[in-house]
Design a protein around this motif. Structure first.
Motif, PDB file in Angstrom:
ATOM      1  N   SER A   2       0.849  -1.185   0.000  1.00 17.34           N
ATOM      2  CA  SER A   2       0.000   0.000   0.000  1.00 17.34           C
ATOM      3  C   SER A   2       0.888   1.240   0.000  1.00 17.34           C
ATOM      4  O   SER A   2       2.116   1.137   0.057  1.00 17.34           O
ATOM      5  N   THR A   3       0.273   2.394  -0.100  1.00 14.76           N
ATOM      6  CA  THR A   3       1.039   3.633  -0.168  1.00 14.76           C
ATOM      7  C   THR A   3       0.514   4.637   0.843  1.00 14.76           C
ATOM      8  O   THR A   3      -0.657   4.610   1.224  1.00 14.76           O
ATOM      9  N   ILE A   4       1.408   5.529   1.267  1.00 12.33           N
ATOM     10  CA  ILE A   4       1.054   6.695   2.074  1.00 12.33           C
ATOM     11  C   ILE A   4       1.659   7.894   1.369  1.00 12.33           C
ATOM     12  O   ILE A   4       2.878   7.952   1.165  1.00 12.33           O
ATOM     13  N   ALA A   5       0.815   8.832   0.971  1.00  6.15           N
ATOM     14  CA  ALA A   5       1.270  10.025   0.245  1.00  6.15           C
ATOM     15  C   ALA A   5       2.124   9.655  -0.953  1.00  6.15           C
ATOM     16  O   ALA A   5       3.135  10.310  -1.252  1.00  6.15           O
ATOM     17  N   GLY A   6       1.731   8.565  -1.631  1.00  3.50           N
ATOM     18  CA  GLY A   6       2.432   8.160  -2.838  1.00  3.50           C
ATOM     19  C   GLY A   6       3.682   7.351  -2.621  1.00  3.50           C
ATOM     20  O   GLY A   6       4.349   6.974  -3.573  1.00  3.50           O
ATOM     21  N   VAL A   7       4.012   7.044  -1.364  1.00  2.21           N
ATOM     22  CA  VAL A   7       5.212   6.271  -1.039  1.00  2.21           C
ATOM     23  C   VAL A   7       4.784   4.861  -0.637  1.00  2.21           C
ATOM     24  O   VAL A   7       3.880   4.685   0.180  1.00  2.21           O
ATOM     25  N   ASP A   8       5.438   3.847  -1.186  1.00  6.99           N
ATOM     26  CA  ASP A   8       5.107   2.469  -0.850  1.00  6.99           C
ATOM     27  C   ASP A   8       5.436   2.170   0.610  1.00  6.99           C
ATOM     28  O   ASP A   8       6.499   2.572   1.111  1.00  6.99           O
ATOM     29  N   VAL A   9       4.525   1.497   1.289  1.00  5.39           N
ATOM     30  CA  VAL A   9       4.765   1.042   2.661  1.00  5.39           C
ATOM     31  C   VAL A   9       4.488  -0.454   2.713  1.00  5.39           C
ATOM     32  O   VAL A   9       3.785  -1.010   1.866  1.00  5.39           O
ATOM     33  N   SER A  10       5.036  -1.099   3.715  1.00  6.21           N
ATOM     34  CA  SER A  10       4.966  -2.554   3.787  1.00  6.21           C
ATOM     35  C   SER A  10       3.563  -3.035   4.136  1.00  6.21           C
ATOM     36  O   SER A  10       2.764  -2.314   4.754  1.00  6.21           O
ATOM     37  N   LEU A  11       3.279  -4.271   3.781  1.00  7.43           N
ATOM     38  CA  LEU A  11       2.013  -4.895   4.141  1.00  7.43           C
ATOM     39  C   LEU A  11       1.889  -4.981   5.663  1.00  7.43           C
ATOM     40  O   LEU A  11       0.809  -4.786   6.222  1.00  7.43           O
ATOM     41  N   ARG A  12       3.015  -5.249   6.341  1.00 11.86           N
ATOM     42  CA  ARG A  12       2.992  -5.316   7.806  1.00 11.86           C
ATOM     43  C   ARG A  12       2.568  -3.980   8.403  1.00 11.86           C
ATOM     44  O   ARG A  12       1.790  -3.935   9.372  1.00 11.86           O
ATOM     45  N   ALA A  13       3.061  -2.868   7.852  1.00 17.29           N
ATOM     46  CA  ALA A  13       2.686  -1.547   8.358  1.00 17.29           C
ATOM     47  C   ALA A  13       1.187  -1.324   8.207  1.00 17.29           C
ATOM     48  O   ALA A  13       0.534  -0.793   9.117  1.00 17.29           O
ATOM     49  N   GLN A  14       0.623  -1.714   7.071  1.00 20.02           N
ATOM     50  CA  GLN A  14      -0.817  -1.563   6.870  1.00 20.02           C
ATOM     51  C   GLN A  14      -1.603  -2.442   7.829  1.00 20.02           C
ATOM     52  O   GLN A  14      -2.631  -2.022   8.383  1.00 20.02           O
ATOM     53  N   GLU A  15      -1.116  -3.649   8.072  1.00 25.12           N
ATOM     54  CA  GLU A  15      -1.796  -4.547   9.005  1.00 25.12           C
ATOM     55  C   GLU A  15      -1.778  -3.978  10.422  1.00 25.12           C
ATOM     56  O   GLU A  15      -2.772  -4.056  11.152  1.00 25.12           O
ATOM     57  N   LEU A  16      -0.652  -3.393  10.822  1.00 32.81           N
ATOM     58  CA  LEU A  16      -0.555  -2.787  12.153  1.00 32.81           C
ATOM     59  C   LEU A  16      -1.481  -1.576  12.276  1.00 32.81           C
ATOM     60  O   LEU A  16      -2.093  -1.351  13.323  1.00 32.81           O
ATOM     61  N   THR A  17      -1.593  -0.793  11.208  1.00 34.36           N
ATOM     62  CA  THR A  17      -2.506   0.354  11.219  1.00 34.36           C
ATOM     63  C   THR A  17      -3.948  -0.125  11.378  1.00 34.36           C
ATOM     64  O   THR A  17      -4.722   0.437  12.174  1.00 34.36           O
ATOM     65  N   ASP A  18      -4.325  -1.156  10.628  1.00 36.89           N
ATOM     66  CA  ASP A  18      -5.682  -1.705  10.747  1.00 36.89           C
ATOM     67  C   ASP A  18      -5.933  -2.248  12.151  1.00 36.89           C
ATOM     68  O   ASP A  18      -7.015  -2.056  12.726  1.00 36.89           O
ATOM     69  N   ARG A  19      -4.920  -2.895  12.715  1.00 36.66           N
ATOM     70  CA  ARG A  19      -5.042  -3.452  14.070  1.00 36.66           C
ATOM     71  C   ARG A  19      -5.200  -2.328  15.088  1.00 36.66           C
ATOM     72  O   ARG A  19      -5.978  -2.440  16.041  1.00 36.66           O
ATOM     73  N   MET A  20      -4.466  -1.230  14.871  1.00 41.84           N
ATOM     74  CA  MET A  20      -4.565  -0.091  15.771  1.00 41.84           C
ATOM     75  C   MET A  20      -5.958   0.521  15.716  1.00 41.84           C
ATOM     76  O   MET A  20      -6.521   0.914  16.748  1.00 41.84           O
ATOM     77  N   ALA A  21      -6.544   0.603  14.531  1.00 44.03           N
ATOM     78  CA  ALA A  21      -7.885   1.174  14.401  1.00 44.03           C
ATOM     79  C   ALA A  21      -8.904   0.338  15.155  1.00 44.03           C
ATOM     80  O   ALA A  21      -9.778   0.873  15.854  1.00 44.03           O
ATOM     81  N   VAL A  22      -8.795  -0.984  15.054  1.00 43.79           N
ATOM     82  CA  VAL A  22      -9.716  -1.866  15.779  1.00 43.79           C
ATOM     83  C   VAL A  22      -9.500  -1.727  17.283  1.00 43.79           C
ATOM     84  O   VAL A  22     -10.472  -1.626  18.055  1.00 43.79           O
ATOM     85  N   PHE A  23      -8.245  -1.714  17.708  1.00 47.76           N
ATOM     86  CA  PHE A  23      -7.923  -1.569  19.133  1.00 47.76           C
ATOM     87  C   PHE A  23      -8.476  -0.256  19.680  1.00 47.76           C
ATOM     88  O   PHE A  23      -9.060  -0.224  20.775  1.00 47.76           O
ATOM     89  N   LEU A  24      -8.326   0.816  18.919  1.00 48.60           N
ATOM     90  CA  LEU A  24      -8.822   2.122  19.353  1.00 48.60           C
ATOM     91  C   LEU A  24     -10.331   2.085  19.563  1.00 48.60           C
ATOM     92  O   LEU A  24     -10.829   2.490  20.626  1.00 48.60           O
ATOM     93  N   HIS A  25     -11.066   1.600  18.578  1.00 51.59           N
ATOM     94  CA  HIS A  25     -12.521   1.697  18.624  1.00 51.59           C
ATOM     95  C   HIS A  25     -13.175   0.626  19.500  1.00 51.59           C
ATOM     96  O   HIS A  25     -14.238   0.873  20.080  1.00 51.59           O
ATOM     97  N   GLU A  26     -12.520  -0.535  19.632  1.00 58.04           N
ATOM     98  CA  GLU A  26     -13.135  -1.599  20.426  1.00 58.04           C
ATOM     99  C   GLU A  26     -12.685  -1.617  21.874  1.00 58.04           C
ATOM    100  O   GLU A  26     -13.392  -2.172  22.728  1.00 58.04           O
ATOM    101  N   HIS A  27     -11.529  -1.010  22.164  1.00 57.22           N
ATOM    102  CA  HIS A  27     -10.997  -1.111  23.520  1.00 57.22           C
ATOM    103  C   HIS A  27     -10.666   0.242  24.156  1.00 57.22           C
ATOM    104  O   HIS A  27     -11.021   0.477  25.314  1.00 57.22           O
TER     105      HIS A  27
END
Length: 407
Positions: A2-27
């Protein structure tokens, strides 16, 4: 990928971001009432830790959301960490600490990682990374304009194998927390040295004789659980081995500490702004005035649009600064960081203010988190360098450029 501001980022970084969003809203967000209830019952002068904080820390560790701010620990770039830091800004009191990404500890950990001796890292960095202790950074002073770090007047004088420290500090964030075990103190070791070689950073255990907490300072009347304290240092003695980096290197160390730390503050401010905008939109949809929902009134629509514009502009600036830190280093990014440090708090404070206005009296009270959010992000225009200092450095850089004029 995936990309952030046009820069490629790792799949792991995207997975951690998604995990953080769930953690924020559910916990995290559901835990805020427990945190506030504990603090209300304990009273503003109490700085003990609400139990829900440690519960969230354990959960975050168990799912890999821990120490993500430090590339050497997480493997993430600053740009990859950016959306995670932003999400943590939705809940200033809980989310950053839940993932061990809270100021001032992150900056202190960065310093210890960069400059600490093996003994210093073992004594202080390891327990900070484990979340067993907290720390504070003692730089600002009540009697001098500390936005100019060369003004720092606290004396650090050598006496044999010890340093003797005498002075007053304030706005020492975190020093009221019972878990705060160590201070990093900046003071003057050689008044006769060149102006940027007079300062030194020294590690001072909180329990050292002569370290006195004078008072806790509220922000707009609100006392932080960790405290923003005034400290007195009366003949405090520590071993010379407690110097962080080198004697005379305090000013350079402060600049190194404030690079990523400033950007992390800015990213968290964007998270707060996003939460405020979400609250503004929700209120506008549900609240009816003069026969129609507020969302249908042009003045409110303009406030919503201006808020989105401000957030997205500041975010792009923050992401650019992160990318330059990753690819060219802190020094190359310094002017971008300065711009972000002005733009992000301005944007956050403006968006939160609009949300307060649309909430009416509820926005001014503890019925919503908006008042507390506004106080912190208005204060952000002062700490880590006030707007005026950053603007001055930007103006000097611009004036030094060779203009390209049309023929």
């Amino acid at each position: 990928m995936s990309t952030i501001a046009g820069v490629d980022v790792s799949l792991r970084a995207q997975e951690l971001t998604d995990r953080m969003a769930v953690f924020l809203h559910e916990h995290v967000l559901p835990a805020e009432p427990l945190y506030e209830a504990y603090r209300a019952a304990a009273g503003p002068a109490d700085h003990t830790v609400p139990p829900v904080v440690e519960e969230l820390k354990l959960r975050a560790q168990s799912i890999g959301l821990w120490n993500l701010f430090l590339p050497a620990e997480s493997g993430l770039t600053q740009l990859e960490y950016a959306p995670i830091a932003e999400l943590s800004g939705w809940s200033h009191d809980l989310a950053p600490e839940a993932i061990n990404g809270q100021a001032p500890d992150t900056g202190n950990m960065e310093l210890l990682h960069l400059l600490g001796t093996p003994e210093q890292r073992c004594a202080w960095l390891e327990p900070l990374l484990a979340g067993r202790i907290r720390s504070a950074f003692a730089m600002t002073e009540p009697e001098v304009a500390s936005s100019d770090a060369t003004n720092i007047a606290t004396r650090i004088e050598r006496d044999g194998d010890e340093y003797v420290i005498t002075g007053r500090k304030w706005w020492v964030t975190g020093a009221a927390d019972p878990r705060c075990a160590v201070l990093i103190v900046m003071g003057r070791t050689d008044p006769a040295a060149p102006v940027h070689r007079r300062q030194t950073m020294v590690i001072v255990p909180m329990a050292t004789p002569g370290v006195t907490v004078v008072r806790d300072l509220p922000i707009f009347g609100r006392h932080d659980q960790h405290g923003h304290v005034e400290l007195r240092l009366d003949g405090v003695r520590v071993p010379v081995a407690n110097v962080l980096g080198e004697e005379g290197g305090g000013f350079a160390a402060a600049q190194a500490r404030l690079g990523p730390g400033r950007i992390h503050h800015c990213l968290r401010a964007l998270g707060a702004a996003e939460r405020a905008l979400a609250m503004l939109c929700d209120r506008a949809r549900r609240r009816v005035a003069f026969g129609v929902p507020l969302a249908e009134q042009g003045v409110v629509q303009q406030q919503i649009a201006e808020s989105r514009l401000a957030i997205d502009q500041a975010r792009l600036l923050c992401h650019q600064a992160c990318h330059v830190i990753d690819t060219a280093g802190n020094k190359a990014a310094r002017h971008l960081v300065a711009m972000a440090k002005v733009a992000a708090p301005r944007a956050a404070a403006a968006v939160i203010d609009r949300a307060i206005q649309v909430h009416g009296g509820a926005g001014l009270s503890d019925a919503t988190p908006l008042a507390a959010m506004y106080g912190w992000h208005r204060a952000m225009r002062l700490f880590d360098g006030p707007d005026e200092v950053h603007l001055q450095s930007l103006a000097r850089a611009e004036l030094a450029r060779t203009p390209v004029l049309p023929l």
